[in-house]
Structure formats: C-alpha cells, structure tokens
Design a protein around this motif. Structure first.
Motif, PDB file in Angstrom:
ATOM      1  N   LEU A 282       0.843  -1.196   0.000  1.00  0.00           N
ATOM      2  CA  LEU A 282       0.000   0.000   0.000  1.00  0.00           C
ATOM      3  C   LEU A 282       0.878   1.246   0.000  1.00  0.00           C
ATOM      4  N   GLU A 283       0.628   2.127  -0.954  1.00  0.00           N
ATOM      5  CA  GLU A 283       1.389   3.380  -1.045  1.00  0.00           C
ATOM      6  C   GLU A 283       0.426   4.531  -1.302  1.00  0.00           C
ATOM      7  N   ASN A 284       0.380   5.474  -0.367  1.00  0.00           N
ATOM      8  CA  ASN A 284      -0.568   6.606  -0.464  1.00  0.00           C
ATOM      9  C   ASN A 284      -2.003   6.111  -0.658  1.00  0.00           C
ATOM     10  N   LYS A 285      -2.346   5.052   0.134  1.00  0.00           N
ATOM     11  CA  LYS A 285      -3.688   4.458   0.134  1.00  0.00           C
ATOM     12  C   LYS A 285      -4.063   3.797  -1.196  1.00  0.00           C
ATOM     13  N   ILE A 286      -3.059   3.528  -2.020  1.00  0.00           N
ATOM     14  CA  ILE A 286      -3.301   2.846  -3.298  1.00  0.00           C
ATOM     15  C   ILE A 286      -2.463   1.569  -3.318  1.00  0.00           C
ATOM     16  N   TRP A 287      -3.102   0.462  -3.711  1.00  0.00           N
ATOM     17  CA  TRP A 287      -2.376  -0.806  -3.772  1.00  0.00           C
ATOM     18  C   TRP A 287      -1.502  -0.859  -5.018  1.00  0.00           C
ATOM     19  N   LYS A 288      -0.222  -1.130  -4.803  1.00  0.00           N
ATOM     20  CA  LYS A 288       0.734  -1.289  -5.894  1.00  0.00           C
ATOM     21  C   LYS A 288       0.970  -2.780  -6.125  1.00  0.00           C
ATOM     22  N   HIS A 289       1.203  -3.135  -7.382  1.00  0.00           N
ATOM     23  CA  HIS A 289       1.420  -4.541  -7.708  1.00  0.00           C
ATOM     24  C   HIS A 289       2.531  -4.672  -8.751  1.00  0.00           C
ATOM     25  N   TYR A 290       3.485  -5.571  -8.466  1.00  0.00           N
ATOM     26  CA  TYR A 290       4.591  -5.830  -9.381  1.00  0.00           C
ATOM     27  C   TYR A 290       4.801  -7.340  -9.494  1.00  0.00           C
ATOM     28  N   VAL A 291       5.331  -7.756 -10.626  1.00  0.00           N
ATOM     29  CA  VAL A 291       5.680  -9.159 -10.835  1.00  0.00           C
ATOM     30  C   VAL A 291       7.133  -9.232 -11.284  1.00  0.00           C
ATOM     31  N   PHE A 292       7.913 -10.082 -10.611  1.00  0.00           N
ATOM     32  CA  PHE A 292       9.323 -10.264 -10.944  1.00  0.00           C
ATOM     33  C   PHE A 292       9.616 -11.744 -11.181  1.00  0.00           C
ATOM     34  N   GLU A 293      10.683 -11.994 -11.913  1.00  0.00           N
ATOM     35  CA  GLU A 293      11.133 -13.369 -12.106  1.00  0.00           C
ATOM     36  C   GLU A 293      11.767 -13.870 -10.812  1.00  0.00           C
ATOM     37  N   ASN A 294      11.517 -15.146 -10.512  1.00  0.00           N
ATOM     38  CA  ASN A 294      12.043 -15.731  -9.280  1.00  0.00           C
ATOM     39  C   ASN A 294      13.489 -16.192  -9.498  1.00  0.00           C
ATOM     40  N   ASN A 295      14.367 -15.203  -9.690  1.00  0.00           N
ATOM     41  CA  ASN A 295      15.803 -15.446  -9.848  1.00  0.00           C
ATOM     42  C   ASN A 295      16.560 -14.210  -9.377  1.00  0.00           C
ATOM     43  N   VAL A 296      17.876 -14.269  -9.430  1.00  0.00           N
ATOM     44  CA  VAL A 296      18.703 -13.176  -8.894  1.00  0.00           C
ATOM     45  C   VAL A 296      18.403 -11.857  -9.587  1.00  0.00           C
ATOM     46  N   SER A 297      18.132 -11.905 -10.882  1.00  0.00           N
ATOM     47  CA  SER A 297      17.813 -10.677 -11.622  1.00  0.00           C
ATOM     48  C   SER A 297      16.545 -10.024 -11.058  1.00  0.00           C
ATOM     49  N   GLY A 298      15.525 -10.855 -10.794  1.00  0.00           N
ATOM     50  CA  GLY A 298      14.286 -10.339 -10.204  1.00  0.00           C
ATOM     51  C   GLY A 298      14.501  -9.838  -8.787  1.00  0.00           C
ATOM     52  N   PHE A 299      15.355 -10.512  -8.024  1.00  0.00           N
ATOM     53  CA  PHE A 299      15.633 -10.104  -6.644  1.00  0.00           C
ATOM     54  C   PHE A 299      16.248  -8.706  -6.615  1.00  0.00           C
ATOM     55  N   LYS A 300      17.160  -8.463  -7.534  1.00  0.00           N
ATOM     56  CA  LYS A 300      17.839  -7.152  -7.571  1.00  0.00           C
ATOM     57  C   LYS A 300      16.868  -6.036  -7.954  1.00  0.00           C
ATOM     58  N   LYS A 301      15.937  -6.340  -8.848  1.00  0.00           N
ATOM     59  CA  LYS A 301      14.918  -5.341  -9.219  1.00  0.00           C
ATOM     60  C   LYS A 301      14.024  -5.021  -8.025  1.00  0.00           C
ATOM     61  N   LEU A 302      13.730  -6.030  -7.231  1.00  0.00           N
ATOM     62  CA  LEU A 302      12.897  -5.831  -6.040  1.00  0.00           C
ATOM     63  C   LEU A 302      13.551  -4.864  -5.050  1.00  0.00           C
ATOM     64  N   LEU A 303      14.862  -4.949  -4.931  1.00  0.00           N
ATOM     65  CA  LEU A 303      15.580  -4.106  -3.974  1.00  0.00           C
ATOM     66  C   LEU A 303      15.352  -2.609  -4.216  1.00  0.00           C
ATOM     67  N   LYS A 304      15.035  -2.253  -5.463  1.00  0.00           N
ATOM     68  CA  LYS A 304      14.799  -0.840  -5.785  1.00  0.00           C
ATOM     69  C   LYS A 304      13.481  -0.336  -5.193  1.00  0.00           C
ATOM     70  N   LEU A 305      12.589  -1.281  -4.805  1.00  0.00           N
ATOM     71  CA  LEU A 305      11.271  -0.898  -4.279  1.00  0.00           C
ATOM     72  C   LEU A 305      11.240  -0.777  -2.761  1.00  0.00           C
ATOM     73  N   ILE A 306      12.143  -1.455  -2.075  1.00  0.00           N
ATOM     74  CA  ILE A 306      12.026  -1.567  -0.619  1.00  0.00           C
ATOM     75  C   ILE A 306      13.149  -0.836   0.100  1.00  0.00           C
ATOM     76  N   LYS A 307      12.829  -0.449   1.333  1.00  0.00           N
ATOM     77  CA  LYS A 307      13.790   0.259   2.181  1.00  0.00           C
ATOM     78  C   LYS A 307      14.225  -0.652   3.320  1.00  0.00           C
ATOM     79  N   PRO A 308      15.366  -0.358   3.952  1.00  0.00           N
ATOM     80  CA  PRO A 308      15.873  -1.223   5.040  1.00  0.00           C
ATOM     81  C   PRO A 308      14.893  -1.399   6.192  1.00  0.00           C
TER      82      PRO A 308
END
Length: 311
Positions: free
Chosen positions: A13-39
């Motif tokens: 949930l971001e600014n009361k709006i649900w966000k949705h993403y799909v990534f490949e279940n591999n290292v490439s997808g994991f690295k893309k995910l890191l750009k979305l999340i904070k520590p």
C-alpha cells in the motif's frame, strides 16, 4: 509477496493505493525488487514449498527484515475476510493485509547442514515408500497363486537396492547432524525413550530450539494438540488431536512413547495412572508423546542432561 516457481508477485500500500509488481524468481528479479524496498520495511511471504528460500536468503544477506508465514495462517485469514478471488495478485495483497494487523516474527536462514538434512530426510521418506510399494506388490502377486521366479527375484533385488540407498542416506544424516547439533543431540538422547533419529528431527524442526518459546508451541507444530468438537448442548463429538503438524516427527514420537512408558519414570507414572482410569491405549500413547515433547523442549532449551525428576 506471493511466490511461485517462475515468478513472485509483490503487493503493498502506497498513499492508500495498492501497488502490484511481478518479478522473475531469480537473482535478476531479486535485484529489481531491492529498488522498491527500504531497510526499515518488512518483507512478508508464505513458505511455498522451497520456492521462497532463494529470495528469502538473498534478502537476508542484504540485511532486510523478513517474515515467512505458514500458508495455512494466510488461508484462514483470507477465509475470515470472505475473500473470493484467488489470484497471485490478490494473494500478495492478502499477505500484506495480514502483516499490517499482526505482530511479525523475523525469519533467519537455516544453516547449510540443516538444509541438507531436510532434503536428505525427504529423500529417505520417499525411498521408504518405494520399499513398501515393492513389498505390497510382491505380497499381492504371491496371493494370486502364481508368482514367476524371475519376477520374485527382480522385486527382491529392487527392495535390497532401495534399502542400501536408505542406509547410505542415514549415515550421511548422522554425520551432518553430529556436526550441527552434537551437544543438543547428546543431551536429548539421555531422555529414556528418545533415540538418535528423534533427537535429530527435533533439533531440525526447532532450529536447535531457537524457533519456539514455549513447549505448547512445539506440541501444536508437531500436531499433538487436542481438538475439541462441541457446540451447544447437543453436539458433543469425540476429541482428537489436530493433525495439521509435522507427520514425520509424529510417527517417531508414537514409537518413542512405547519405549518411554517402560523406562521413562514420568511417562511410566502417566501410563499407569491413565491405564487405571480406563483410557484407551491410543489416548495414552498421545499423552506420553506430549510428555516426551515437554521433556525434550526443557532439555533442548536448558542445554542440560536428563534427570529422573525432570518434568
């Protein structure tokens, strides 16, 4: 996150709006995910077979806070909220909603030896099933009144081959378990009725007794918690154990209970007391197994050896 073999869905949930993403279940997808999340974010996922492990271990190495949920917990949460949709996108959102409402427990990756032991045990269980299948087939052919000598020899050779593979797996499991849990296993085997295999499995499912804070949590995990079936004054079903736990360790504890009723002082006392009350053997067996779990948990947590007056 809802994880499958090829991809994983991310919902938040971001600014009361649900966000949705799909990534490949591999290292490439994991690295893309890191750009979305904070520590400071929590990453919450289900224990979907073994598909979640690479992502969970990757994020753990990155220092992220991870919680891995039992899929049954999320399923019950979804049912409670009367959700009808069953898509990967909706499942990810449901997991996020659960995480907002309930306290989360941080997940820590298991050691390399622990992961090996889990896989070896699963492999051993499959081979044991194959042995039983061959034995049943041999018995069925023999019961027909005609069994070719060549076929009998072939099936017997298959059984011997599988049994030899099981022995090799057990030797490797013994080696790994002693490397990983030597002190705890030594202490657990001082409990009358508890053997090497049971000690190893208890160390494995409890992460060397770091996973649970109370013995009742372990009893529930194994699947020996009583389930009461009653409603009002007219519906009074027989109580039974809730078998939503670990069937493998439950089998081992059933076997341990019969040895414990003779050699374990507290279990022997319980057996005689329940027997005098006319309780069925099966009920007594479950009660003794629960007593053993309590003793195992106390020994595992205290790092001490068994004493006669223990629990």
């Amino acid at each position: 996150m809802d994880i499958s073999k090829q991809t994983f869905d991310v919902g938040f949930l971001e600014n009361k709006i649900w966000k949705h993403y799909v990534f490949e279940n591999n290292v490439s997808g994991f690295k893309k995910l890191l750009k979305l999340i904070k520590p400071e974010d929590w990453v919450v996922m289900e224990a979907s077979g073994s598909y979640y492990l690479p992502l969970a271990e990757f994020l753990s190495k990155m220092g992220m806070q991870i919680s891995v949920m039992n899929p049954l917990v999320i399923k019950r949460f979804s049912q409670t909220n009367l959700y009808r949709a069953k898509t990967d996108k909706k499942d990810a959102q449901t997991i996020a909603e659960y995480a907002e409402k309930y306290e989360l427990r941080k997940w820590n990756p298991a050691s390399e030896n622990a992961n090996k032991l889990r896989q070896l045990y699963s492999r051993k269980e499959m081979l044991i099933k194959q042995v039983h299948q061959n034995q049943r087939q041999l018995e069925a052919f023999g019961s027909s009144g005609f069994l070719d000598k060549f076929l009998r020899m072939e099936i017997n050779n298959s059984i011997k081959y599988l049994e030899n593979k099981i022995l090799k797996l057990e030797k490797e499991m013994d080696r790994l378990s002693m490397e990983e849990y030597s002190e705890t296993m030594e202490n657990l085997q001082t409990i009358p009725g508890v053997g090497k295999q049971t000690a190893m499995m208890m160390c494995l499912i409890t992460d060397n007794f770091e996973k649970f804070e109370h013995y009742k949590q372990l009893i529930a995990f194994v699947g020996f918690s009583p389930r009461i079936y009653q409603s009002g004054t007219s519906v009074k079903g027989r109580g039974h154990i809730c078998k939503m736990g670990n069937a493998q360790i439950r089998k081992l504890l059933y076997l341990c209970s019969w040895s414990a009723k003779r050699w374990n002082a507290k279990c022997k006392e319980m057996y005689e007391r329940l027997k005098a009350k006319g309780k069925p053997e099966r009920v007594i067996k479950i009660a003794i197994a629960n007593k053993l779990i309590k003793q195992i948990f106390a020994i595992g947590k205290s790092k001490e050896k068994y004493q006669t007056d223990f629990c």
